[in-house]
Design an enzyme around this catalytic site. Structure first.
Site, PDB file in Angstrom:
ATOM      1  NE  ARG A  55      -5.411 -10.270  21.302  1.00 51.35           N
ATOM      2  CZ  ARG A  55      -5.128 -11.283  20.487  1.00 51.35           C
ATOM      3  NH1 ARG A  55      -4.713 -11.059  19.265  1.00 51.35           N
ATOM      4  NH2 ARG A  55      -5.262 -12.512  20.905  1.00 51.35           N
ATOM      5  CE1 TYR A 109      11.201   1.803   6.499  1.00 52.30           C
ATOM      6  CE2 TYR A 109       8.870   2.287   6.349  1.00 52.30           C
ATOM      7  CZ  TYR A 109       9.904   1.386   6.331  1.00 52.30           C
ATOM      8  OH  TYR A 109       9.646   0.061   6.130  1.00 52.30           O
ATOM      9  CG  ASP A 181      10.363   7.133  12.370  1.00 52.45           C
ATOM     10  OD1 ASP A 181      10.981   6.484  13.240  1.00 52.45           O
ATOM     11  OD2 ASP A 181       9.933   6.635  11.311  1.00 52.45           O
ATOM     12  CE  LYS A 206      12.424  -1.797  10.652  1.00 55.75           C
ATOM     13  NZ  LYS A 206      12.152  -0.468  10.120  1.00 55.75           N
TER      14      LYS A 206
END
Ligand SMILES: *Cc1c(COP(=O)(O)O)cnc(C)c1O
Length: 394
Positions: A55, A109, A181, A206
């Protein structure tokens, strides 16, 4: 897949797994996958982006999420990660090393700023922060060893706009990759790759997943760059869980409807606040009075669900307002179904020092409002009542 389809249709159809009859996707909740032969095992273990090996290298649920978001952002390739910060950190560490230099916006951010100002210097990486509203400042900050330009538009929490086409153009002339972003805008409102940016990232946490129950991120763009980032990703291990990937896919199907609702409501709240005598300043790119409204109109199809404002009265009054509001919750994050309010100076006090906050232009009394899916009428009534309580103690 027919990428000429409109975004609404792509969001619903892009994850139809070729040849599989599932309408809703399965969750591939396994870490190792079996190989049929020694040859298969060898091929998978040396493959780039194997989906069915182990994975950390990839997973079919993750690949479906990457496929849908690549379709809606118009990207060649994508890599989903365990968080937005996972996407940013892995990308930065893939493209930049000791002795290199990054040019980034001053208003970004909080986690990104902390990565650039606190972690990157320990690895011998220098950053110059510039005013995102001044395209020439990006150019002036470039050095011969600049290896990455980092953008975020609209910026968080001040909602300032970066001219994507202009900055991407000056970077391309010099062969420097750009990373945008796009979390605040969402691909419904803005597609940075269309403006010449090389890589776009999201905090899938978000609006993309949209229900405040997933932590995930993604980086998208040219496949040579994404393959390079994947190589680093297998070592850093910021791997998305299949369950989070599946929830994100589920949320994505309604992204267009949710974002359009939030676009409308945020603009209505911004207009209401702008006319309110207790409010000194409102930041939202959809307001004609926003200093970069024309630029926002050029590169965005909608203005997003995030706004911020300053009250006459500073941080104590702002805290009284947050305490008085009943519809939105006091919480970090944005883009979910429930409206959230926060004082960014309080939220980022963990990651950023007071000087860093001041440098990022975040006033202590600034309130950030992340619009959810409640009715505009209820949100405005709550703000009206909350503002009266904050100023008159009612
Ligand atoms: C939340 C956020 C991030 C970080 O994402 P996580 O998923 O919390 O790691 C990065 N950029 C922006 C604009 C954000 O809002």
């Amino acid at each position: 897949m027919d990428t000429a389809m409109t975004l609404e249709t792509l969001l619903v159809h892009a994850d139809a797994d070729d040849g599989e009859p599932d309408i809703a996707p399965p969750i591939h909740q396994t870490v190792p996958f079996a190989s049929a032969s020694a040859e298969d095992f060898e091929e998978l273990s040396s493959a780039t982006r194997a989906q069915r090996f182990y994975r950390r290298y990839g997973n079919p649920t993750q690949a479906r999420l990457e496929k849908v978001l690549a379709a809606v952002e118009g990207a060649e390739a994508a890599l989903a990660t365990a968080s937005g910060m996972g996407a940013i950190s892995t990308t930065v560490l893939s493209l930049v090393g000791a002795g290199d230099h990054i040019v980034a916006q001053r208003s970004m951010y909080g986690g990104t700023l902390s990565l650039l100002q606190d972690l990157a210097p320990r690895l011998g990486i220098e950053t110059t922060l510039v005013d995102q509203t001044d395209t020439a400042a990006f150019e002036r900050a470039l050095r011969p060893n600049t290896k990455l330009i980092m953008l975020e538009t609209p910026g968080n929490p001040l909602l300032q706009i970066t001219d994507l086409e202009a900055v991407a153009g000056l970077a391309r002339d010099r062969g420097i990759p750009t990373l945008a972003d796009n979390t605040v805008a969402t691909p419904v409102n803005q597609r940075p790759l269309d403006h010449g940016v090389d890589l776009v990232m999201h905090s899938v946490t978000k609006a993309v997943s949209g229900h405040s129950d997933v932590l995930a991120g993604i980086v998208l763009g040219r496949s040579d760059l994404v393959d390079r980032i994947w190589q680093t990703h297998t070592l850093i291990g910021s791997v998305i869980s299949p369950h989070d990937g599946w929830l994100a896919l589920r949320g994505l199907r309604t992204l267009a409807m949710r974002v359009e609702h939030q676009n409308r409501t945020a603009l209505a709240l911004a207009r209401f606040l702008e006319d309110h005598p207790a409010v000194a300043k409102v930041n939202h790119p959809g307001l004609p009075g926003h200093p970069q409204h024309d630029l926002a109109k050029r590169q965005m199809r909608g203005f997003g669900g995030l706004l911020s404002f300053e009250l006459r009265g500073g941080s104590d009054t702002a805290e009284r307002l947050l305490a008085a509001l009943r519809v939105p919750a006091r919480s970090a994050s944005l883009g979910g179904v429930r409206s959230l309010v926060v004082r960014p100076a309080a939220m980022w006090g963990q990651e950023l020092t007071e000087e860093q906050l001041a440098e990022a232009g975040v006033p202590p009394g600034l309130v950030r409002f992340a619009v959810g899916l409640e009715s505009e009428t209820d949100l405005i009534a709550d703000l009206e009542r909350g503002l009266a309580a904050a100023f008159h103690g009612r």
